[in-house]
Design a protein around this motif. Structure first.
Motif, PDB file in Angstrom:
ATOM      1  N   TYR A   8       0.830  -1.199   0.000  1.00 29.57           N
ATOM      2  CA  TYR A   8       0.000   0.000   0.000  1.00 29.57           C
ATOM      3  C   TYR A   8       0.872   1.258   0.000  1.00 29.57           C
ATOM      4  O   TYR A   8       1.963   1.274   0.554  1.00 29.57           O
ATOM      5  CB  TYR A   8      -0.909   0.021   1.235  1.00 29.57           C
ATOM      6  CG  TYR A   8      -1.971  -1.048   1.230  1.00 29.57           C
ATOM      7  CD1 TYR A   8      -3.103  -0.931   0.418  1.00 29.57           C
ATOM      8  CD2 TYR A   8      -1.833  -2.184   2.022  1.00 29.57           C
ATOM      9  CE1 TYR A   8      -4.076  -1.925   0.412  1.00 29.57           C
ATOM     10  CE2 TYR A   8      -2.807  -3.184   2.023  1.00 29.57           C
ATOM     11  CZ  TYR A   8      -3.923  -3.036   1.216  1.00 29.57           C
ATOM     12  OH  TYR A   8      -4.869  -4.028   1.205  1.00 29.57           O
ATOM     13  N   TYR A  30     -11.155  10.105   1.764  1.00 28.31           N
ATOM     14  CA  TYR A  30     -10.809   8.684   1.895  1.00 28.31           C
ATOM     15  C   TYR A  30     -12.020   7.887   2.351  1.00 28.31           C
ATOM     16  O   TYR A  30     -12.296   6.796   1.834  1.00 28.31           O
ATOM     17  CB  TYR A  30      -9.663   8.502   2.887  1.00 28.31           C
ATOM     18  CG  TYR A  30      -8.293   8.597   2.269  1.00 28.31           C
ATOM     19  CD1 TYR A  30      -7.622   7.456   1.849  1.00 28.31           C
ATOM     20  CD2 TYR A  30      -7.669   9.829   2.096  1.00 28.31           C
ATOM     21  CE1 TYR A  30      -6.358   7.529   1.278  1.00 28.31           C
ATOM     22  CE2 TYR A  30      -6.411   9.920   1.527  1.00 28.31           C
ATOM     23  CZ  TYR A  30      -5.760   8.766   1.122  1.00 28.31           C
ATOM     24  OH  TYR A  30      -4.527   8.851   0.558  1.00 28.31           O
ATOM     25  N   HIS A  32     -14.445   6.965  -0.254  1.00 30.88           N
ATOM     26  CA  HIS A  32     -13.964   5.853  -1.087  1.00 30.88           C
ATOM     27  C   HIS A  32     -13.760   4.579  -0.275  1.00 30.88           C
ATOM     28  O   HIS A  32     -13.101   3.642  -0.726  1.00 30.88           O
ATOM     29  CB  HIS A  32     -12.657   6.251  -1.780  1.00 30.88           C
ATOM     30  CG  HIS A  32     -12.829   7.310  -2.826  1.00 30.88           C
ATOM     31  ND1 HIS A  32     -12.837   8.662  -2.533  1.00 30.88           N
ATOM     32  CD2 HIS A  32     -13.029   7.217  -4.160  1.00 30.88           C
ATOM     33  CE1 HIS A  32     -13.014   9.356  -3.651  1.00 30.88           C
ATOM     34  NE2 HIS A  32     -13.133   8.500  -4.651  1.00 30.88           N
ATOM     35  N   ARG A  33     -14.324   4.575   0.929  1.00 31.58           N
ATOM     36  CA  ARG A  33     -14.267   3.406   1.818  1.00 31.58           C
ATOM     37  C   ARG A  33     -12.832   2.960   2.071  1.00 31.58           C
ATOM     38  O   ARG A  33     -12.494   1.776   2.007  1.00 31.58           O
ATOM     39  CB  ARG A  33     -15.099   2.253   1.228  1.00 31.58           C
ATOM     40  CG  ARG A  33     -16.575   2.620   1.081  1.00 31.58           C
ATOM     41  CD  ARG A  33     -17.390   1.486   0.534  1.00 31.58           C
ATOM     42  NE  ARG A  33     -18.795   1.869   0.379  1.00 31.58           N
ATOM     43  CZ  ARG A  33     -19.740   1.081  -0.099  1.00 31.58           C
ATOM     44  NH1 ARG A  33     -19.431  -0.150  -0.472  1.00 31.58           N
ATOM     45  NH2 ARG A  33     -20.986   1.517  -0.207  1.00 31.58           N
ATOM     46  N   SER A  34     -12.003   3.938   2.368  1.00 28.00           N
ATOM     47  CA  SER A  34     -10.596   3.678   2.629  1.00 28.00           C
ATOM     48  C   SER A  34     -10.158   4.475   3.849  1.00 28.00           C
ATOM     49  O   SER A  34     -10.908   5.310   4.364  1.00 28.00           O
ATOM     50  CB  SER A  34      -9.758   4.068   1.405  1.00 28.00           C
ATOM     51  OG  SER A  34      -8.400   3.727   1.591  1.00 28.00           O
ATOM     52  N   SER A  35      -8.968   4.208   4.320  1.00 20.88           N
ATOM     53  CA  SER A  35      -8.417   4.912   5.475  1.00 20.88           C
ATOM     54  C   SER A  35      -7.280   5.822   5.021  1.00 20.88           C
ATOM     55  O   SER A  35      -6.466   5.421   4.174  1.00 20.88           O
ATOM     56  CB  SER A  35      -7.884   3.922   6.517  1.00 20.88           C
ATOM     57  OG  SER A  35      -8.926   3.095   6.990  1.00 20.88           O
TER      58      SER A  35
END
Length: 380
Positions: free
Chosen positions: A82, A236, A239-242
């Protein structure tokens, strides 16, 4: 020449003065890359954004001669892929399917930052050669699957290939300042349809009642950083992210490198609704971070592209690097530019397979680059 070699887990072990002196020798005719600065890297580590806990364990290589830092390399032990922007998930999957561990791996990069810059930091050619040799010894001794060097400058690419690395190419989109006196002069160089679309996008933002404000780093207060981080985190979340970076990181760079920072904020009805952060060093501006808490059509383009372009023109900044990917940037005057990465893989059979893959992929990248250049957004 004899060097004292070492592996450090904190830049404090090298010292800010020694690191800054070495960085200044990389491109002596221009300001150093801000993402390689002690302030930026140390903030990443000390804030916990890039740390062993997040899968970015610093293990920088350093070469000393006496009290002088002669060479260094930003290097991390990675437990995932990542935040790299050069995608090797398929390689990790191939290793897994063959019962071979891909992680941990060694990675030389600026965490979460797809910006080209020196990775083999050295005071001279002799020290750089010694650094490459030290890297080779570390690769063999570490027992890890691979080493990956992301976004090195072109003048280091051949050295890495000579050291046994496989080369991989990619494409980014950069804007070049032709000495434009103002934004309208820049617009006049574009094809009619693209010029018309940009004006329409900017008009939509104005007609929505949105006003824009540019805040230099030295003038940004804690409220500005808290609002920016709220926007950044919200994007974030949508966009369903951290988010990779925490508020402590942004506060730190706000304190330690304000001369390199510009915040752009959007306001409507007296309330702030969006913000972007760009980084610059006098000759290059890097589009980096953006977020909003309210949707307004075309606001992203105004906040993250057009306002920074105006800043470049007003301050004589030669290049605006728009970040990873984004063919849509061409319609806004950005041109395709080739980027590089270098890869060493310990497993001979999988290294051979990846080398064949990279040859095919590289041919595709070159064809895509030719196609993009045929669609130049500027007037013929």
């Amino acid at each position: 020449m004899n060097y004292r070699t070492g592996v450090i887990s904190s830049l404090e072990e090298a010292g800010e003065a020694a690191w800054t002196a070495l960085l200044a020798k990389q491109e002596p005719d221009r300001a150093p890359n801000p993402f390689l600065s002690f302030a930026f890297l140390h903030a990443l580590h000390e804030s916990g954004s890039a740390s062993a806990d997040t899968g970015w364990q610093p293990q920088y290589l350093v070469l000393w001669q006496g009290e002088e830092l002669a060479a260094a390399m930003p290097l991390y032990v990675k437990s995932h892929s990542y935040g790299e922007y050069v995608f090797d998930w398929a390689w990790a999957d191939a290793y897994h399917r063959n019962g071979i561990e891909y992680y941990p791996k060694l990675l030389s990069a600026i965490p979460f930052t797809p910006v080209t810059g020196p990775r083999l930091l050295a005071r001279d050619a002799e020290a750089r050669a010694a650094l490459i040799a030290f890297l080779g010894a570390q690769q063999q001794a570490a027992g890890m699957s691979s080493t990956h060097i992301l976004f090195p400058p072109e003048d280091q690419v051949q050295q890495l290939e000579d050291a046994g690395f496989l080369l991989r190419s990619g494409i980014q989109f950069h804007w070049l300042n032709q000495g434009y006196p103002d934004f309208d002069t820049f617009l006049a160089t574009l094809e009619h349809k693209k010029r018309k679309n940009i004006r329409a996008e900017r008009r939509k933002v104005r007609e929505a009642g949105v006003t824009m404000r540019q805040i230099r780093g030295a003038d940004a207060g804690d409220e500005d950083w808290r609002f920016f981080h709220r926007c950044y985190s919200n994007t974030y979340a949508e966009h369903r992210s951290s988010p990779y970076l925490n508020l402590d990181f942004f506060r730190r760079i706000g304190r330690t490198m304000p001369e390199n920072l510009l915040l752009v904020t959007a306001e409507r009805n007296g309330e702030r609704i969006a913000s972007s952060l760009v980084v610059h060093n006098g000759h290059t501006l890097y589009g980096r971070y953006w977020g909003a808490i309210e949707h307004v059509p075309c606001l992203h383009f105004e906040t993250a592209y057009y306002q920074p372009l105006e800043f470049c023109i007003a301050n004589g900044i030669a290049t605006f690097e728009g970040g990873a990917q984004g063919e849509h940037k061409m319609a806004r005057g950005f041109l395709p530019t080739k980027t590089w990465s270098a890869h060493w893989l310990a497993h001979p059979a999988l290294s051979d397979a990846i080398e064949r893959f990279l040859a095919r992929e590289g041919g595709g990248v070159d064809s895509y680059l030719d196609e993009l250049n045929e669609r130049n957004p500027f007037k013929g």
